[in-house]
Design an enzyme around this catalytic site. Structure first.
Site: not given
Ligand code: PMP
Length: 346
Positions: A48
Site C-alpha cells: 500500500k
Molecule cells: N493483502 C492485504 C494484507 C491488504 O491489506 C490488501 C489491501 N486491501 C490486499 C492484500 C489486497 O490488495 P488490493 O487492495 O490491491 O487488491
C-alpha cells in the site's frame, strides 16, 4: 550535506523495487517455479506504500493538496499506515476510518504514525451510516481542505501498480512469468499488474484470490453481485462485500476462493518453511497456489509469481497467536472444513 555521505532524502524514495524471492519448501513437490513478490520490503511494510505515495503525489501535481490539507481514508489497516507515513513525511494531517475487524496491532500502529483513527463496526452494510465508508465520507464533507483517497473507487490505485509493480515483475522474471497469483481487495494490485503484464504478453494467466464470504469470484463469473455470498470472515484485506471500480475484472482470468482456516495455517507454515515472516494474505496466496497446483493449473514451464502483500508482524495477536487460533477453532482436528460452518468470533 557532505558529498561523501550516501543517504536518501527520506523513506519515500525507498517505496517499490521490492525483491522477488524464490519459494522452495512450501511448494516442494509442485510442478513449476514459484516466486514471491515480497512487498513487506516497502518502508511501510506493505504494497500500500505504492498507492499512498502515487495518489498523494498526483493530488499535489493537480494542485488538490495545500499545506493544511487533511488526508482521509477508509482502510483495513495497511493503506492507512502507508497514508499516515506519507502524510507524516510530507507534513499533512491524516484521518482514518477503520473496520473493527482490523487487528489491534494495526490500529495502534496507525495511531503511532500520527493518524487520527475512528474504529467502525465491521458487520454492517456499506451504506449503513456507521460503516467505515460512510464515516469517512461524512468526515470528508465536514473537514475543510480535505481529500478523500477512496481507494476502492480511485483509478490511481491500479495505476500505481501499472506504473511500478507490474513492470518490476516483468523485469525481474525477464519476461518469463506465466502466472500471477494475487489477493484481491480493492483489486488495485491485481488489476494494475495484470494490465501491464498482459500488454507485454496476453497469455500470462492472472488469478485472483478471494475469500469465502466475499462477492468477487461470483461477480467475475456472473456479473451479478449476489448478496447470498456475503457473510463474515476473518482474513483482512482480501475480498469484498461490494464491487470496487478499482478492480478491472476483464484482465483477471479466474478467481480462487480460500478459507480463513487454511490460509492461517498456510501462512504459519510458509513462515516456518521459508523463513519469511508472512502476513495473513500471503498465506491466502500460497493456499490458492496449493489448490491451483492440485487442479493441474501449472506445468514444468510455469513461472508463477505470487504477491506477498505484507509482513507477519502485523498479525501477532491473530494468526501468530496460538490463543487466537484456538479461539477460532483452527486447532481442532475435526474442525469443519466448510467455511460457512465456522462460527465467527470477533
Ligand atoms: N493483502 C492485504 C494484507 C491488504 O491489506 C490488501 C489491501 N486491501 C490486499 C492484500 C489486497 O490488495 P488490493 O487492495 O490491491 O487488491
Amino acid at each position: 550535506m557532505s558529498s561523501g555521505i550516501q543517504s536518501v532524502p527520506n523513506l519515500l524514495s525507498l517505496v517499490g523495487n521490492t525483491p522477488l524471492i524464490e519459494l522452495k519448501k512450501i511448494v516442494a513437490g509442485f510442478t513449476g517455479n514459484f516466486y514471491a513478490k515480497w512487498e513487506a520490503y516497502n518502508p511501510g511494510h506493505s504494497n500500500k506504500d505504492r498507492i499512498a505515495l502515487h495518489i498523494i503525489q498526483e493530488a499535489e501535481r493537480q494542485g488538490l493538496i495545500k499545506e493544511n490539507t487533511t488526508i482521509i481514508e477508509t482502510t483495513s489497516g495497511n493503506t492507512g499506515f502507508s497514508l499516515a507515513m506519507v502524510s507524516m513525511i510530507k507534513g499533512y494531517d491524516c484521518i482514518l476510518a477503520v473496520s473493527s475487524k482490523s487487528s489491534e496491532d494495526k490500529i495502534n500502529m496507525l495511531r503511532s504514525m500520527g493518524a487520527k483513527v475512528y474504529v467502525c463496526p465491521a458487520n454492517v452494510k456499506a451504506d449503513d451510516p456507521r460503516s467505515y465508508y460512510q464515516v469517512a465520507k461524512r468526515i470528508h464533507e465536514e473537514t475543510k481542505d480535505s481529500i478523500y483517497i477512496n481507494q476502492y473507487f480511485n483509478d490511481l490505485n491500479a495505476q500505481a501498480h501499472y506504473n511500478t509493480t507490474g513492470p518490476e515483475i516483468w523485469k525481474q522474471t525477464n519476461g518469463e512469468i506465466t502466472h500471477l497469483v494475487a489477493c484481491s481487495g480493492t483489486g488495485g494490485t491485481i488489476s494494475g499488474c495484470a494490465k501491464y503484464l498482459k500488454e507485454q504478453n496476453p497469455n500470462i494467466r492472472i488469478i485472483g484470490v478471494d475469500a469465502y464470504g466475499s462477492v468477487l469470484k461470483k461477480y467475475h463469473e456472473t456479473e451479478e453481485l449476489d448478496p447470498k455470498e456475503i457473510y463474515p470472515y476473518r482474513i483482512e484485506g482480501l475480498g469484498k462485500n461490494l464491487i470496487p471500480t478499482a478492480t478491472n475484472f476483464d484482465v483477471i482470468d479466474k478467481f480462487v476462493k480460500v478459507s480463513d482456516e487454511e490460509s492461517a495455517h498456510t501462512a504459519r507454515e510458509t513462515t516456518k518453511k521459508e523463513g519469511m515472516f508472512v502476513g495473513y494474505t500471503c498465506g491466502a496466496a500460497v493456499q490458492a497456489i496449493k489448490e491451483l497446483a492440485a487442479e493441474g493449473e501449472f506445468d514444468e514451464n510455469s513461472n508463477i509469481v505470487a504477491i506477498f502483500p505484507d509482513h507477519g508482524s502485523r498479525y501477532m495477536s491473530k494468526i501468530y497467536s496460538d490463543q487466537w487460533m484456538k479461539e477460532q477453532g483452527f486447532f481442532d482436528a475435526d474442525h469443519a472444513k466448510d467455511p460457512k460452518k465456522v462460527e465467527y468470533i470477533q
